[in-house]
Design an enzyme around this catalytic site. Structure first.
Site, PDB file in Angstrom:
ATOM      1  N   GLY A 198       0.869  -1.181   0.000  1.00 13.49           N
ATOM      2  CA  GLY A 198       0.000   0.000   0.000  1.00 13.49           C
ATOM      3  C   GLY A 198       0.897   1.219   0.000  1.00 13.49           C
ATOM      4  O   GLY A 198       1.853   1.287   0.782  1.00 13.49           O
ATOM      5  N   ASN A 232       3.718   1.870   2.832  1.00 14.93           N
ATOM      6  CA  ASN A 232       5.131   1.869   2.409  1.00 14.93           C
ATOM      7  C   ASN A 232       5.803   3.196   2.773  1.00 14.93           C
ATOM      8  O   ASN A 232       6.944   3.232   3.246  1.00 14.93           O
ATOM      9  CB  ASN A 232       5.253   1.667   0.896  1.00 14.93           C
ATOM     10  CG  ASN A 232       4.692   0.331   0.431  1.00 14.93           C
ATOM     11  OD1 ASN A 232       4.588  -0.610   1.214  1.00 14.93           O
ATOM     12  ND2 ASN A 232       4.326   0.245  -0.833  1.00 14.93           N
ATOM     13  N   ASP A 260       7.744   4.898  -3.286  1.00 10.94           N
ATOM     14  CA  ASP A 260       7.343   5.145  -1.891  1.00 10.94           C
ATOM     15  C   ASP A 260       8.578   5.289  -0.997  1.00 10.94           C
ATOM     16  O   ASP A 260       8.604   6.121  -0.083  1.00 10.94           O
ATOM     17  CB  ASP A 260       6.476   3.990  -1.371  1.00 10.94           C
ATOM     18  CG  ASP A 260       5.232   3.787  -2.225  1.00 10.94           C
ATOM     19  OD1 ASP A 260       4.731   4.770  -2.794  1.00 10.94           O
ATOM     20  OD2 ASP A 260       4.774   2.633  -2.333  1.00 10.94           O
TER      21      ASP A 260
HETATM   22  O1  RIB Z   1       3.576   1.794  -4.617  1.00 11.02           O
HETATM   23  C1  RIB Z   1       3.538   0.405  -4.463  1.00 11.02           C
HETATM   24  C2  RIB Z   1       2.251  -0.019  -3.830  1.00 11.02           C
HETATM   25  O2  RIB Z   1       1.189   0.277  -4.710  1.00 11.02           O
HETATM   26  C3  RIB Z   1       2.135  -1.514  -3.565  1.00 11.02           C
HETATM   27  O3  RIB Z   1       2.637  -1.893  -2.301  1.00 11.02           O
HETATM   28  C4  RIB Z   1       0.666  -1.779  -3.758  1.00 11.02           C
HETATM   29  O4  RIB Z   1      -0.005  -2.120  -2.576  1.00 11.02           O
HETATM   30  C5  RIB Z   1       0.081  -0.517  -4.397  1.00 11.02           C
HETATM   31  O5  RIB Z   1      -0.663   0.197  -3.513  1.00 11.02           O
END
Ligand code: RIB
Length: 291
Positions: free
Chosen positions: A38, A42, A243
């Site tokens: 997510g 992250n 992220d």
């Molecule tokens: O940016 C990567 C993330 O995007 C992944 O971990 C996935 O869950 C999506 O949300």
């Protein structure tokens, strides 16, 4: 200054494949792994591993207990994460033999934010605090409005870029961190070299950090522009590279380091993340970043 990340928490189901599926095609994957992910989670993990105390707000479903445990294990405050009925947000991610990915997202608990919960969370934050946002939770427009009313500094990663963002008042955003695909969607500019100017023309008071994959990253505001190359590594899985970059860049800025230093640290951190499998699990700790 307190840092609040109001964002998604996902369970990522990662399928190793020879190539990303084409329309109508069926292929056998060689491996299935489950990772925490997510964009919101992250970025919180990256901030925490970079040394910034961070509060995470959002919602987990009945199968999301392990995501709360991961937050706690990394020192991310979970007081503002609601527990809701139904399934947690999850993804199906294909990772090909070159480490490139494609992500199918199921919103689940991430789409269960309520106006009441948002107000209750934001009551704890105010003038000068920072809020970090992405576009994987519902009511993002309301979160931006309320955070702005409270005098918070708003940081937005406009990802995934979709229609919902059109409802958001982006003039209230102080920092945008985005990649070249999102920059094109935001400005209509296809030429990468022109994107920083196109972004600034749209929101002249904002600061932009544009990640460009193997071409590195660019910082742009009304006074300055800086470029940072990548640190090349063999890519195993690029999920959460952006992220990781976001978390480490913001952590450096919060520490008072210069923009060129922040770009360099973020590039080093994301080069480590792409050399490992998974999303949150791939994010390095501060002591792993060479100085
Ligand atoms: O940016 C990567 C993330 O995007 C992944 O971990 C996935 O869950 C999506 O949300």
């Amino acid at each position: 200054m307190k840092v609040l990340n109001f964002g998604s928490l996902n369970i990522d189901y990662v399928y190793s494949v020879d190539h990303i599926l084409r329309e109508g095609e069926t292929i056998l994957s060689s491996k299935l792994e489950e990772f925490p992910g997510g964009k919101g989670l992250n970025q919180s993990i990256a901030l925490a591993r970079a040394g910034v105390p961070v509060y995470h707000a959002g919602a987990v479903g009945q199968d999301g207990g392990k995501l709360l445990e991961l937050c706690a294990a990394n020192g991310v405050n979970t007081d503002f994460i609601a527990r809701v009925d139904g399934k947690n947000g999850h993804t199906m991610i294909q990772v090909d033999k070159n480490g490139q990915n494609s992500i199918l997202l199921f919103g689940g608990s991430n789409q269960a934010q309520t106006e009441e919960h948002i107000s209750q969370v934001l009551e704890h934050f105010g003038e000068g605090d920072m809020i970090v946002l992405q576009n994987e939770v519902n009511l993002l427009d309301l979160i931006i409005e309320k955070a702005y009313e409270r005098g918070m500094t708003i940081v937005l990663n406009p990802s995934p870029y979709d229609e919902k963002l059109k409802a958001c008042d982006m003039s209230k955003v102080s920092w945008f961190l985005l990649n070249e695909v999102e920059a094109e969607q935001m400005t209509g500019e296809k030429d990468i070299a022109r994107m920083p100017d196109a972004l600034l023309a749209q929101y002249p008071g904002a600061r932009f950090v544009l990640t460009l994959g193997s071409r590195g990253s660019v910082y742009k505001d009304a006074q300055a522009e800086y470029h940072q190359d990548i640190f090349p590594v063999k890519a195993v899985d690029t999920t959460a590279a952006g992220d990781t970059f976001t978390g480490y860049f913001l952590a450096s800025v919060i520490e008072g380091r210069s923009i060129p230093e922040a770009l360099r640290t973020a590039a080093l951190a994301s080069s480590i993340a792409v050399s490992r499998p998974g999303a949150s699990s791939s994010i390095p700790r501060r002591e792993e970043i060479p100085v």
